[in-house]
Every structure is written in C-alpha cells, then in structure tokens.
Write an enzyme that holds these catalytic residues in place. Sequence first.
Site, short mmCIF file in Angstrom:
data_model
loop_
_atom_site.label_atom_id
_atom_site.label_comp_id
_atom_site.label_asym_id
_atom_site.label_seq_id
_atom_site.Cartn_x
_atom_site.Cartn_y
_atom_site.Cartn_z
CG ASN A 102 -1.91 1.04 1.27
OD1 ASN A 102 -1.90 1.94 0.42
ND2 ASN A 102 -2.82 0.99 2.24
NE ARG A 131 -6.41 1.16 -0.37
CZ ARG A 131 -6.66 2.09 0.50
NH1 ARG A 131 -5.78 2.40 1.41
NH2 ARG A 131 -7.81 2.73 0.47
CG HIS A 189 -13.46 2.99 2.36
ND1 HIS A 189 -14.21 3.94 3.00
CD2 HIS A 189 -12.18 3.21 2.72
CE1 HIS A 189 -13.41 4.70 3.72
NE2 HIS A 189 -12.17 4.29 3.56
N GLY A 210 -13.71 4.87 9.57
CA GLY A 210 -12.35 5.08 10.07
C GLY A 210 -12.07 6.55 9.92
N GLY A 216 -11.17 7.90 7.21
CA GLY A 216 -12.05 8.08 6.06
C GLY A 216 -13.27 7.22 6.33
NE ARG A 265 -10.78 12.11 3.66
CZ ARG A 265 -10.65 10.83 3.33
NH1 ARG A 265 -11.47 10.29 2.47
NH2 ARG A 265 -9.71 10.10 3.87
NE ARG A 287 -8.43 5.94 19.72
CZ ARG A 287 -7.46 5.31 19.08
NH1 ARG A 287 -6.98 4.20 19.57
NH2 ARG A 287 -6.96 5.77 17.94
CB ILE A 336 -15.18 4.87 14.15
CG1 ILE A 336 -14.09 5.93 14.09
CG2 ILE A 336 -16.36 5.34 14.99
CD1 ILE A 336 -14.42 7.13 13.20
CD GLU A 371 -12.49 -3.28 12.50
OE1 GLU A 371 -11.51 -3.58 13.22
OE2 GLU A 371 -12.42 -3.15 11.27
CD GLU A 405 -9.13 -1.45 3.41
OE1 GLU A 405 -8.71 -1.09 4.52
OE2 GLU A 405 -9.42 -0.66 2.50
P1 AMP Z 1 -8.94 3.60 10.69
O1 AMP Z 1 -8.80 4.76 9.74
O2 AMP Z 1 -9.92 2.56 10.20
O3 AMP Z 1 -7.63 3.02 11.13
O4 AMP Z 1 -9.61 4.21 12.01
C1 AMP Z 1 -8.93 5.13 12.82
C2 AMP Z 1 -9.90 5.78 13.75
O5 AMP Z 1 -10.58 4.82 14.54
C3 AMP Z 1 -9.24 6.68 14.79
O6 AMP Z 1 -8.97 7.96 14.29
C4 AMP Z 1 -10.28 6.72 15.87
O7 AMP Z 1 -11.16 7.81 15.59
C5 AMP Z 1 -11.06 5.45 15.71
N1 AMP Z 1 -10.92 4.56 16.89
C6 AMP Z 1 -9.92 3.72 17.18
N2 AMP Z 1 -10.14 3.11 18.36
C7 AMP Z 1 -11.31 3.61 18.85
C8 AMP Z 1 -12.09 3.38 20.05
N3 AMP Z 1 -11.71 2.51 20.98
N4 AMP Z 1 -13.23 4.09 20.20
C9 AMP Z 1 -13.64 4.97 19.23
N5 AMP Z 1 -12.96 5.20 18.10
C10 AMP Z 1 -11.81 4.54 17.91
#
Ligand code: AMP
Length: 395
Positions: free
Chosen positions: A7, A88, A177, A207, A209, A238, A281, A328, A330, A381
């Site tokens: 990636n 990717r 995505h 996430g 994004g 964004r 968080r 977010i 998950e 992914e």
């Molecule tokens: P990703 O881009 O899929 O890696 O997601 C990253 C985002 O997941 C972070 O910027 C957080 O906003 C969110 N995230 C990670 N852990 C948690 C959590 N325990 N509770 C809420 N949001 C989380």
Amino acid sequence: MKILVLNSGSSSIKFKLFDNEVVKASGLIEKIGENGSRVELKNTLTGEEFEKKVDIKNHEEGLKITNELFKESGILTDLSELDGCGHRIVHGGKELSEHCLIDDKVLEQIDKVSIFAPLHNPANLAGIKTMIKAAPNVKNVAVFDTAFHSQMPEFASMYALPYEYYEKYNIKKYGFHGTSHAYVSKKAASFLNKDYNSFNAISAHLGNGASVCAIENGKSVDTSMGFTPLEGLIMGTRCGDIDAAILPFIAQTQNLSMQEIDTLVNKKSGVYGICGFNDFRDIENQIEKGDKRAELALNMFCYRLIKYIGSYLAILPRTDALIFTGGIGENGNLVRKLVCEKLSHLGFELDEKLNDERSKKERDISKNSSKIKILVIPTDEELEITKITQKLITK
Ligand code: AMP
C-alpha cells in the site's frame, strides 16, 4: 503461495507478507525522501521486530532495504521468491473497472487517472514500478478501491451536471473503500450462513475516512463516497456532503485558491473542523469533560450516518444486515449505540451488552428479535488483496 501486499503512499509504503493467506510479516517504510526515514518489519509469527534507520531517498531504495531486512530476519530469501505482489490502487477510473494483472497498458491507465487521485495514484504507481525493478519475475496485480462499485446503476453514479462533463472527463461517482466493503460483506454473509449472491447489506466503513455502501445480491448498488473520497459522511478531517455553492462563496470571501479550498475541505473540516479533534477516542474524552463542540461533532457524524443508512434501507428491496467496520465501526460502541438507537423503528434492535463487549472477532451485536442483524466485522483489506492476487496470478 507467498504474496506481498503493498500500500504505497507518497512518502511511505505499508506492506504485509502472506503465506497461503496467513500473515508472516508486516511492516512500514516511512518518511521516504524526508529526515528520519526508516524501515520496520515484524515477524508476526514470532513477534520479533526489526528496524533499519537509514537515509531512504525514494521508493526503490525503501524496497531494497526491506528486501535486506527480509533476508536478515530469515523471513524471505529474496523478493524474487514471491509468487505475486498485490498493489492497493485507489482509483481505477472508468477504464480499469476490475482488478487485473499489471502490464504496460495498465500502468499507463493508472497514470492517466492520476488526475482523479493526485495524492494517491502517482504514489501507488511508484510502488508498482519499484517492485517490477526489484523482482522482474514476480507477477503484479492491481486491486482498485473503486472496482467493487463499478457496476452501480447509472442513475446512482451520475451527477446532474451537464452530460458533456461525463463524456469529456468521466465525471461520475466511483466510490472507494471497495476492497473493505467487499471483504466485510462476504464475511458477513458466511457468518450468517447466507449465499452471498442473494445477500443484501448496508456496510459502514468508519475510520479516518468513512463511507457507507448499499449491497444488493452481493454487489455494490450505491455508496456514499463519490468522484473522490470527499463526498458523503462527515469524516475525521473531510466535510463530506455540503452545498457545492459554499465553496465559491468561501473562495471569494476568503480570497482562497482552489488548491486552498481543496485543503480546507479535505484536511481541516469534518469532526476536526467542528471541535479540533479527529480521533473519536479524544472526542469521547472531551465530551466527558463537558466539551459542547465535541458533542456537536459526534452528533453530526452520527446524524449523517443515520440519514445514509435510512436512504439505503429505502433503495434495497430487503436488508439482511448492517455491518460496522473500520477503526470507529469496530471499536466505537458509543457511535454504534447512538446510530442504532435512532434506527430502532426501522427494525434494528441493538443488544447493548454485546455492543459493549470488546473483541477483535466478527460478531452479532443485535438482539435475537432484531429484524435486521447488526454485525461488527473487522476489515482486512490486505487479506482481500492477497486473495484477489492469488486468483489472478493462477488464472
Ligand atoms: P482507521 O482509519 O480505520 O484506522 O480508524 C482510525 C480511527 O478509529 C481513529 O482515528 C479513531 O477515531 C477510531 N478509533 C480507534 N479506536 C477507537 C475506540 N476505541 N473508540 C472509538 N474510536 C476509535
């Protein structure tokens, strides 16, 4: 089968090495062309970590050092030992609507659509060229974020701009995505023992994004991201959907260039633009401290998501599951709760206890009585890219 997944970004390359779909190693080449460049590598089976802090001028040098680390760690004797490499690629444009083996024509096409994804496609391309040089015998596969959405009906993917803009520049909704939405929806169907070809779901990849996708009979029929990954949900930085007329207004009143406007809507907006934080968080911590802006940002994020889910419920003839994924989706039990509570009149019944349990596994967090299943499916992914790469190189 040994598959390396790359990636490639403009100053970094994330990589994962799979052996028969099991991760053997993962790592990162970072700060390419900057101070403090380094390569880190983790043997995921033993937990051993390796690192090289050296001057890395370009992607080519980065991969060379990675190859040395592979050798030193005993994980791989040489990149030429690989069966394939999956890349990717963010944007495939109109022509590259399916994942494919990379040849000169494909390279040319990826380059041509760089205009649609100027931050990503040139970097993805650099990653491919580097790999071709480092191991010319290894087959390379392009896996596009846009491919899963390429069969969206025209009435969903077209923008109501003068038609010639579509004819001249292929301006339409491409969606992103796709690899994640495809992976989690397939997982969800098998988790629920359903045939994917007749499975309908709404997948929410949340996430930094974020996008939602309506899946009918295992195919994407609509998605919230558009011509670029800016459209749709409110994201970390964004803005998602806004009245397009706001942009010329801001440009005029603030005397901003189109480039500055682009930065404003992509990097300074979203929940960050509202409350100064883009990590959920931090937002939750701020809310606990009584920060009203953080509360507003969270409510805006959830409200937009609820509206999208509602509209996808309307276009799907039946919905089997709502899937949460991404950082977010998950981990964020509060977002899931706020969203599902508002949707309870539409057949979603969240089991709060299950929602609050922390797990890295795919799981059903709805009550038995819920008409529509609510699932958390961790995305992968890279594994999806590996599967696609294996399929294409053995064809
Ligand atoms: P990703 O881009 O899929 O890696 O997601 C990253 C985002 O997941 C972070 O910027 C957080 O906003 C969110 N995230 C990670 N852990 C948690 C959590 N325990 N509770 C809420 N949001 C989380």
